[in-house]
Structure formats: C-alpha cells, structure tokens
Design a protein around this motif. Structure first.
Motif, PDB file in Angstrom:
ATOM      1  N   ARG A 105      57.984  38.285  43.278  1.00  0.00           N
ATOM      2  CA  ARG A 105      56.786  38.173  42.269  1.00  0.00           C
ATOM      3  C   ARG A 105      55.674  38.760  43.204  1.00  0.00           C
ATOM      4  O   ARG A 105      54.941  39.477  43.381  1.00  0.00           O
ATOM      5  CB  ARG A 105      55.914  37.121  41.320  1.00  0.00           C
ATOM      6  N   LYS A 106      55.961  37.845  44.100  1.00  0.00           N
ATOM      7  CA  LYS A 106      54.446  37.631  45.645  1.00  0.00           C
ATOM      8  C   LYS A 106      54.425  39.281  45.692  1.00  0.00           C
ATOM      9  O   LYS A 106      53.461  39.979  46.913  1.00  0.00           O
ATOM     10  CB  LYS A 106      55.074  36.773  46.442  1.00  0.00           C
ATOM     11  N   LEU A 107      55.932  39.825  46.710  1.00  0.00           N
ATOM     12  CA  LEU A 107      56.319  41.475  47.126  1.00  0.00           C
ATOM     13  C   LEU A 107      55.277  42.142  46.308  1.00  0.00           C
ATOM     14  O   LEU A 107      55.158  43.070  46.589  1.00  0.00           O
ATOM     15  CB  LEU A 107      57.422  41.317  47.144  1.00  0.00           C
ATOM     16  N   ALA A 108      55.642  41.907  44.843  1.00  0.00           N
ATOM     17  CA  ALA A 108      54.930  42.313  43.858  1.00  0.00           C
ATOM     18  C   ALA A 108      53.535  42.613  43.476  1.00  0.00           C
ATOM     19  O   ALA A 108      52.941  43.971  42.811  1.00  0.00           O
ATOM     20  CB  ALA A 108      55.609  42.691  42.512  1.00  0.00           C
ATOM     21  N   GLN A 109      53.236  41.527  44.046  1.00  0.00           N
ATOM     22  CA  GLN A 109      51.568  41.517  44.333  1.00  0.00           C
ATOM     23  C   GLN A 109      50.619  41.456  45.207  1.00  0.00           C
ATOM     24  O   GLN A 109      49.401  42.012  45.416  1.00  0.00           O
ATOM     25  CB  GLN A 109      50.908  40.462  43.280  1.00  0.00           C
ATOM     26  N   HIS A 110      51.976  41.774  46.231  1.00  0.00           N
ATOM     27  CA  HIS A 110      51.065  41.164  48.313  1.00  0.00           C
ATOM     28  C   HIS A 110      51.647  42.419  48.930  1.00  0.00           C
ATOM     29  O   HIS A 110      52.970  42.769  48.732  1.00  0.00           O
ATOM     30  CB  HIS A 110      51.276  40.040  48.652  1.00  0.00           C
ATOM     31  N   LEU A 166      48.246  40.020  51.766  1.00  0.00           N
ATOM     32  CA  LEU A 166      46.700  40.142  51.440  1.00  0.00           C
ATOM     33  C   LEU A 166      47.632  41.296  49.614  1.00  0.00           C
ATOM     34  O   LEU A 166      48.311  41.545  50.029  1.00  0.00           O
ATOM     35  CB  LEU A 166      45.828  41.292  51.574  1.00  0.00           C
ATOM     36  N   PRO A 167      46.664  40.400  48.918  1.00  0.00           N
ATOM     37  CA  PRO A 167      46.286  41.083  47.610  1.00  0.00           C
ATOM     38  C   PRO A 167      46.713  42.450  47.466  1.00  0.00           C
ATOM     39  O   PRO A 167      45.598  43.071  48.185  1.00  0.00           O
ATOM     40  CB  PRO A 167      45.700  40.340  46.646  1.00  0.00           C
ATOM     41  N   ASN A 168      47.503  42.816  46.535  1.00  0.00           N
ATOM     42  CA  ASN A 168      47.647  43.971  46.586  1.00  0.00           C
ATOM     43  C   ASN A 168      47.141  45.275  45.559  1.00  0.00           C
ATOM     44  O   ASN A 168      46.095  44.396  45.018  1.00  0.00           O
ATOM     45  CB  ASN A 168      48.801  45.309  47.054  1.00  0.00           C
ATOM     46  N   ARG A 169      47.294  45.818  45.751  1.00  0.00           N
ATOM     47  CA  ARG A 169      46.154  46.864  44.766  1.00  0.00           C
ATOM     48  C   ARG A 169      46.015  46.400  43.030  1.00  0.00           C
ATOM     49  O   ARG A 169      45.475  46.199  41.914  1.00  0.00           O
ATOM     50  CB  ARG A 169      45.872  48.543  44.809  1.00  0.00           C
ATOM     51  N   ALA A 170      47.278  46.142  42.681  1.00  0.00           N
ATOM     52  CA  ALA A 170      47.670  46.002  41.824  1.00  0.00           C
ATOM     53  C   ALA A 170      47.152  44.503  41.056  1.00  0.00           C
ATOM     54  O   ALA A 170      46.668  44.323  40.046  1.00  0.00           O
ATOM     55  CB  ALA A 170      49.306  45.450  41.328  1.00  0.00           C
ATOM     56  N   LEU A 171      47.136  43.273  41.699  1.00  0.00           N
ATOM     57  CA  LEU A 171      46.361  42.449  41.525  1.00  0.00           C
ATOM     58  C   LEU A 171      45.046  42.474  42.216  1.00  0.00           C
ATOM     59  O   LEU A 171      44.884  41.848  41.467  1.00  0.00           O
ATOM     60  CB  LEU A 171      46.876  41.351  42.507  1.00  0.00           C
ATOM     61  N   PHE A 172      44.292  43.204  42.777  1.00  0.00           N
ATOM     62  CA  PHE A 172      42.945  43.087  42.695  1.00  0.00           C
ATOM     63  C   PHE A 172      42.490  43.708  41.234  1.00  0.00           C
ATOM     64  O   PHE A 172      41.979  43.159  40.926  1.00  0.00           O
ATOM     65  CB  PHE A 172      42.996  44.351  43.435  1.00  0.00           C
ATOM     66  N   SER A 173      43.018  44.690  40.302  1.00  0.00           N
ATOM     67  CA  SER A 173      42.996  45.312  39.340  1.00  0.00           C
ATOM     68  C   SER A 173      42.998  44.404  38.410  1.00  0.00           C
ATOM     69  O   SER A 173      42.406  44.162  37.693  1.00  0.00           O
ATOM     70  CB  SER A 173      43.609  46.962  38.897  1.00  0.00           C
ATOM     71  N   ASP A 174      44.104  43.793  38.477  1.00  0.00           N
ATOM     72  CA  ASP A 174      44.453  42.051  37.394  1.00  0.00           C
ATOM     73  C   ASP A 174      43.539  41.597  37.652  1.00  0.00           C
ATOM     74  O   ASP A 174      42.906  40.791  36.620  1.00  0.00           O
ATOM     75  CB  ASP A 174      45.936  42.249  37.628  1.00  0.00           C
ATOM     76  N   ARG A 175      42.742  41.214  38.029  1.00  0.00           N
ATOM     77  CA  ARG A 175      41.913  40.284  39.219  1.00  0.00           C
ATOM     78  C   ARG A 175      40.327  40.416  39.019  1.00  0.00           C
ATOM     79  O   ARG A 175      39.262  40.139  38.296  1.00  0.00           O
ATOM     80  CB  ARG A 175      41.708  39.845  40.379  1.00  0.00           C
ATOM     81  N   LEU A 176      40.106  42.127  39.434  1.00  0.00           N
ATOM     82  CA  LEU A 176      38.782  42.784  38.592  1.00  0.00           C
ATOM     83  C   LEU A 176      38.386  42.640  36.580  1.00  0.00           C
ATOM     84  O   LEU A 176      37.546  42.683  36.872  1.00  0.00           O
ATOM     85  CB  LEU A 176      39.020  43.973  38.848  1.00  0.00           C
ATOM     86  N   ASN A 177      39.760  42.992  36.521  1.00  0.00           N
ATOM     87  CA  ASN A 177      39.583  43.427  34.975  1.00  0.00           C
ATOM     88  C   ASN A 177      39.113  41.671  33.824  1.00  0.00           C
ATOM     89  O   ASN A 177      38.130  41.675  33.245  1.00  0.00           O
ATOM     90  CB  ASN A 177      40.515  43.835  34.423  1.00  0.00           C
ATOM     91  N   GLN A 178      39.972  40.445  34.966  1.00  0.00           N
ATOM     92  CA  GLN A 178      39.395  39.628  34.354  1.00  0.00           C
ATOM     93  C   GLN A 178      38.007  39.121  34.781  1.00  0.00           C
ATOM     94  O   GLN A 178      37.455  38.387  33.820  1.00  0.00           O
ATOM     95  CB  GLN A 178      40.787  38.523  35.144  1.00  0.00           C
ATOM     96  N   ALA A 179      37.272  38.888  35.542  1.00  0.00           N
ATOM     97  CA  ALA A 179      36.631  38.906  36.095  1.00  0.00           C
ATOM     98  C   ALA A 179      35.024  40.071  35.215  1.00  0.00           C
ATOM     99  O   ALA A 179      33.861  39.266  34.909  1.00  0.00           O
ATOM    100  CB  ALA A 179      36.191  39.433  37.670  1.00  0.00           C
TER     101      ALA A 179
END
Length: 285
Positions: A219-224, A230-243
């Motif tokens: 899970r960490k490899l898929a998101q970092h 550091l968090p990668n683009r996929a995790l950034f997009s998810d957190r940005l949408n939540q925000a």
C-alpha cells in the motif's frame, strides 16, 4: 465329619462372596476411572475448541496461549504451566503465559539465552526434544536454578519444545509440579497436544502479521515515491479531492503550494544519478 463339610462349605461360600466383592469393586473402580477419563477428555475437548475459536477470531496471541494453560490446569489442578517463546532477534526465551507461577520466578526465567542449557526449557530449546526432569534438585541441568525452583516450590518440570512444520523451534510448553513426578502416558499426550495447539496459534498469528506487513508495504509503495518516501501523485490527487470536497461543504478556501527544484538535470549529468538521487532525498527531508 458333617460339621467339617459344613465348615468347608461355609468357608468356600465366604471365599466366593469375597472374590465376587473384590471383582465388583475392581470393576466399579475401572468404571469410575473410565468415567473420570471421559469427563476429563470432554473438558479438554471443550477447552481445545475454545482455543480454536480464539485462533479463528484472531485474538491476541498472549490470550490464546493463556487459554491453553487454563485448560490444562483446569483438568490437572496439580500442574502449573508456562509457555515461553523464542525471540529470534535476541535469541532469548520470553515468558508469554505463566499465570500461576510466582512473579519472581517468571522474571528470572524471562530473557534466558536460548543457547544456554539451563533448566528443562533451556534444554528443550537447544535439543529440540522433550525434556523430563522428575526431580529438579538432583538433575544436572538445574544446578544453577535449584534454589530458584525451591523458592518457588517447584519439584519437577517437563518441557516440550514447540516446533513448526519446518522443524524450527518456536518456544516451549512446560509443566511444573510441587512434588517429584514422572509423566504418565496421559500426561505425555496432554503435553504434546498442548504444544501442538500452541504451534498452530503462533504460526497463524505470525503469518497474519507478516501478511499485514506485506499489505502495508504494498500500500505504501502504491502511494509513495520509492526514492524519497514522499506521497506520490496518486495520493496527492486523493487528498486534494478530499480537501476540495471539505472546502465546498464547509465554505472554506485552500491553497496549493508547488515547490520546484530548478537546474537539477545538470547535477545528474555532471555528478551522476547516484548523487542526484541523494540530493532528491535530502531535499525531501
């Protein structure tokens, strides 16, 4: 003459009655023993099933191992049990379940080096074989721990190594008694089954923990990012949408800051990618 025959007949009758009474008594004793064993087996089976239910429910390992001990001590009140696990990182034995042994005794045993043949459990771990010590005070393996055992009121100790299917020793299951004692066939079966049940619980718990750790790594490899962590683009997009959803719902605003690293390509070209990677990691920190 008739009186002699009468006397002999009377004696014969008494002998027959006595023999019959002895036979009946022996039969009754066997029946009582059989009933006792059947009841004990039934209690053990119920305890066995309870432990299996704990394993399936993924209870804490300490609680499962404690359940095994409680079951044994219930059907054999004269016994006091302990389970030690081998800590492979320190190569020492750790007390994980010994509810009815004195605290001072558990503290002394906890952390015993695995390569040290001290006591029944130390020998069982190093040899991988069952160790039966009927008299602690006369056995050479207990020379350094005789006083400790005497203080705890322990006279005998039988220890069964807990071994997995690969032949690796995981720990020990030990039975203590307050008197000098040799195990019966029933006792040997009990200690074997208890150690086997402990092996199932330990192996399953460790396997589940390994699986969870593996899933967490994936899970960490898929998101970092694998280099910087550091968090990668996929995790950034998810957190940005939540925000964005949060801000829309609560009428709030947010800002996004972009940090760029200029003139990075010349570092790779001039000093190599290894140093470039190190620079990226330092900047990430």
């Amino acid at each position: 003459m008739n009186s002699i025959y009468i006397a002999l007949a009377a004696l014969f009758g008494v002998a027959v009655v006595v023999a019959a009474a002895v036979h009946v008594n022996r039969t009754n004793q066997k029946l009582r023993n059989m009933v006792r064993l059947m009841r004990r087996a039934d209690v053990w089976q119920r305890g066995h099933n309870n432990v299996l239910a704990q394993i399936v429910a993924d209870d804490a390992l300490e609680d499962i191992l404690l359940g095994i001990i409680v079951g044994v001590e219930y059907i054999k009140p004269e016994m006091t049990c302990s389970i030690l696990l081998l800590d492979h990182t320190t190569n020492t034995l750790k007390v994980v379940a010994a509810p009815n042994l004195p605290d001072f005794y558990n503290q002394a045993v906890d952390g015993l080096p695995a390569e040290c043949e001290i006591g029944s459990c130390g020998m069982a771990v190093t040899s991988g074989q069952r160790v039966i010590v009927s008299d602690i005070q006369t056995h050479p393996a207990w020379v350094e721990a005789r006083e400790l055992a005497a203080k705890a009121g322990l006279a005998s100790c039988w220890s069964e190594p807990i071994i997995n299917r690969r032949g690796e020793v995981l720990g020990t299951f030990a039975i203590y008694q307050k008197q000098i004692a040799e195990p019966s066939a029933e006792d040997i079966k009990l200690i074997e089954e208890s150690a086997y049940l402990a092996e199932i619980a330990i192996e399953r718990k460790w396997a589940l923990e390994a699986l969870r750790e593996s899933e967490e790594r994936h899970r960490k490899l898929a998101q970092h990012d694998s280099l910087t962590g550091l968090p990668n683009r996929a995790l950034f997009s998810d957190r940005l949408n939540q925000a964005l959803h949060y801000c829309k719902r609560h009428q709030r605003v947010l800002a996004v800051m972009l940090l760029d690293l200029d003139k990075f390509k010349p570092v790779n070209d001039q000093y190599g990618h290894a140093l470039g990677d190190e620079l990226l990691k330092q900047v990430a920190q």
